[in-house]
Design a protein around this motif. Structure first.
Motif, PDB file in Angstrom:
ATOM      1  N   GLY A  83       0.830  -1.201   0.000  1.00 45.07           N
ATOM      2  CA  GLY A  83       0.000   0.000   0.000  1.00 45.07           C
ATOM      3  C   GLY A  83       0.861   1.246   0.000  1.00 45.07           C
ATOM      4  O   GLY A  83       2.027   1.209  -0.400  1.00 45.07           O
ATOM      5  N   PHE A  84       0.279   2.318   0.504  1.00 43.31           N
ATOM      6  CA  PHE A  84       0.988   3.590   0.568  1.00 43.31           C
ATOM      7  C   PHE A  84       0.778   4.221   1.935  1.00 43.31           C
ATOM      8  O   PHE A  84      -0.317   4.169   2.482  1.00 43.31           O
ATOM      9  N   VAL A  85       1.838   4.787   2.470  1.00 41.37           N
ATOM     10  CA  VAL A  85       1.759   5.525   3.725  1.00 41.37           C
ATOM     11  C   VAL A  85       2.015   6.991   3.374  1.00 41.37           C
ATOM     12  O   VAL A  85       2.924   7.308   2.607  1.00 41.37           O
ATOM     13  N   LYS A  86       1.193   7.870   3.916  1.00 41.90           N
ATOM     14  CA  LYS A  86       1.271   9.283   3.567  1.00 41.90           C
ATOM     15  C   LYS A  86       2.172  10.064   4.513  1.00 41.90           C
ATOM     16  O   LYS A  86       2.189   9.814   5.716  1.00 41.90           O
ATOM     17  N   THR A  87       2.890  11.006   3.919  1.00 42.26           N
ATOM     18  CA  THR A  87       3.629  12.021   4.669  1.00 42.26           C
ATOM     19  C   THR A  87       3.225  13.352   4.044  1.00 42.26           C
ATOM     20  O   THR A  87       2.731  13.388   2.907  1.00 42.26           O
ATOM     21  N   SER A  88       3.424  14.438   4.776  1.00 42.56           N
ATOM     22  CA  SER A  88       3.014  15.728   4.218  1.00 42.56           C
ATOM     23  C   SER A  88       3.814  16.871   4.819  1.00 42.56           C
ATOM     24  O   SER A  88       4.495  16.707   5.832  1.00 42.56           O
ATOM     25  N   TRP A 130      12.342  11.621  -0.575  1.00 42.97           N
ATOM     26  CA  TRP A 130      12.241  12.894   0.144  1.00 42.97           C
ATOM     27  C   TRP A 130      12.162  14.044  -0.846  1.00 42.97           C
ATOM     28  O   TRP A 130      12.788  14.018  -1.904  1.00 42.97           O
ATOM     29  N   PRO A 131      11.439  15.099  -0.510  1.00 36.49           N
ATOM     30  CA  PRO A 131      11.361  16.250  -1.415  1.00 36.49           C
ATOM     31  C   PRO A 131      12.681  17.014  -1.426  1.00 36.49           C
ATOM     32  O   PRO A 131      13.348  17.133  -0.405  1.00 36.49           O
ATOM     33  N   GLY A 132      13.050  17.517  -2.575  1.00 39.09           N
ATOM     34  CA  GLY A 132      14.268  18.307  -2.670  1.00 39.09           C
ATOM     35  C   GLY A 132      13.967  19.791  -2.781  1.00 39.09           C
ATOM     36  O   GLY A 132      14.862  20.615  -2.764  1.00 39.09           O
ATOM     37  N   THR A 133      12.694  20.135  -2.899  1.00 35.76           N
ATOM     38  CA  THR A 133      12.319  21.531  -3.104  1.00 35.76           C
ATOM     39  C   THR A 133      11.578  22.088  -1.903  1.00 35.76           C
ATOM     40  O   THR A 133      10.394  22.357  -1.972  1.00 35.76           O
ATOM     41  N   ARG A 142      14.868  18.052   8.536  1.00 33.81           N
ATOM     42  CA  ARG A 142      13.904  17.895   9.635  1.00 33.81           C
ATOM     43  C   ARG A 142      12.764  16.963   9.230  1.00 33.81           C
ATOM     44  O   ARG A 142      12.401  16.049   9.960  1.00 33.81           O
ATOM     45  N   TYR A 143      12.207  17.204   8.045  1.00 37.04           N
ATOM     46  CA  TYR A 143      11.112  16.339   7.600  1.00 37.04           C
ATOM     47  C   TYR A 143      11.610  14.932   7.291  1.00 37.04           C
ATOM     48  O   TYR A 143      10.904  13.961   7.525  1.00 37.04           O
ATOM     49  N   GLY A 144      12.815  14.816   6.767  1.00 36.74           N
ATOM     50  CA  GLY A 144      13.383  13.499   6.511  1.00 36.74           C
ATOM     51  C   GLY A 144      13.464  12.670   7.785  1.00 36.74           C
ATOM     52  O   GLY A 144      13.081  11.497   7.810  1.00 36.74           O
ATOM     53  N   ARG A 145      13.948  13.281   8.855  1.00 36.85           N
ATOM     54  CA  ARG A 145      14.018  12.564  10.152  1.00 36.85           C
ATOM     55  C   ARG A 145      12.617  12.227  10.662  1.00 36.85           C
ATOM     56  O   ARG A 145      12.356  11.115  11.121  1.00 36.85           O
ATOM     57  N   LYS A 146      11.728  13.195  10.580  1.00 37.15           N
ATOM     58  CA  LYS A 146      10.354  13.005  11.067  1.00 37.15           C
ATOM     59  C   LYS A 146       9.653  11.881  10.296  1.00 37.15           C
ATOM     60  O   LYS A 146       9.047  10.994  10.881  1.00 37.15           O
ATOM     61  N   TRP A 147       9.768  11.910   8.966  1.00 38.94           N
ATOM     62  CA  TRP A 147       9.106  10.893   8.161  1.00 38.94           C
ATOM     63  C   TRP A 147       9.744   9.531   8.317  1.00 38.94           C
ATOM     64  O   TRP A 147       9.054   8.519   8.317  1.00 38.94           O
ATOM     65  N   SER A 148      11.059   9.493   8.445  1.00 38.78           N
ATOM     66  CA  SER A 148      11.735   8.204   8.654  1.00 38.78           C
ATOM     67  C   SER A 148      11.200   7.543   9.911  1.00 38.78           C
ATOM     68  O   SER A 148      10.866   6.349   9.907  1.00 38.78           O
ATOM     69  N   ALA A 149      11.116   8.312  10.982  1.00 42.02           N
ATOM     70  CA  ALA A 149      10.611   7.777  12.251  1.00 42.02           C
ATOM     71  C   ALA A 149       9.145   7.364  12.108  1.00 42.02           C
ATOM     72  O   ALA A 149       8.740   6.294  12.593  1.00 42.02           O
ATOM     73  N   ARG A 150       8.355   8.191  11.439  1.00 37.86           N
ATOM     74  CA  ARG A 150       6.931   7.895  11.289  1.00 37.86           C
ATOM     75  C   ARG A 150       6.710   6.628  10.467  1.00 37.86           C
ATOM     76  O   ARG A 150       5.896   5.771  10.811  1.00 37.86           O
TER      77      ARG A 150
END
Length: 167
Positions: A83-88, A130-133, A142-150
């Motif tokens: 499936g897919f897990v969402k991040t935002s 991860w987004p580059g923009t 910051r989001y990379g760490r947050k999403w990795s953990a999530r």
């Protein structure tokens, strides 16, 4: 480009891959990767999670990105779930263009759970891009760490490890 990717991959790996995590793809290109792998190896490679025909969709209030996929060797692995897990992230953390448009960004990251056909090993994997923009590298990190953990927590909750039995 895909033939070059698959050729380099197979030339450098000691074994044919069981699972491949792909980013910046749509279903058509992910299927093509599976088809080229099948032709080169003779094994049935399949898609576990398909990003869709259009990996980027926009509405006035949000941008939805679904550009990750998972390809697996159906001879060696059995897909149990996918499936897919969402991040935002909010528009204010995007680059200047995204901030002006004031659109929330939603990223659909492919995940799957497999079991070896010969053996008992299982694997829970996620293909994350991860987004580059974003507004700054600080926000990307910051989001990379947050999403990795999530995402790690999501996989851990969805596919808990069973305690080993000692005889």
């Amino acid at each position: 480009e895909v033939r070059v990717l698959v050729g380099r991959l197979l030339d450098r790996l000691p074994y044919e891959p069981d699972i491949l995590l792909l980013q910046e793809v749509r279903t058509k290109s992910a299927k093509y990767v599976a088809r080229v792998l099948r032709k080169r190896t003779g094994h049935a490679y399949r898609l576990a999670a398909r990003p869709g025909r259009r990996p980027y969709r926009q509405t006035p209030s949000k941008v939805i990105k679904s550009d990750t996929a998972i390809v697996y060797n159906a001879k060696t692995m059995k897909k149990r779930d996918a499936g897919f897990v969402k991040t935002s992230w909010p528009a204010r953390h995007g680059d200047a263009d995204e901030q002006a448009l004031k659109r929330k960004h939603i990223k659909r990251n492919a995940y799957a759970h497999f079991r070896e056909r010969r053996g008992k090993a299982t694997a829970a994997v996620a293909s994350i891009h991860w987004p580059g923009t974003m507004r700054s590298q600080k926000h990307v990190n910051r989001y990379g760490r947050k999403w990795s953990a999530r995402i790690a927590e999501f996989l851990k909750r969805k596919y808990p490890l069973k305690a080993a039995k000692v005889h």
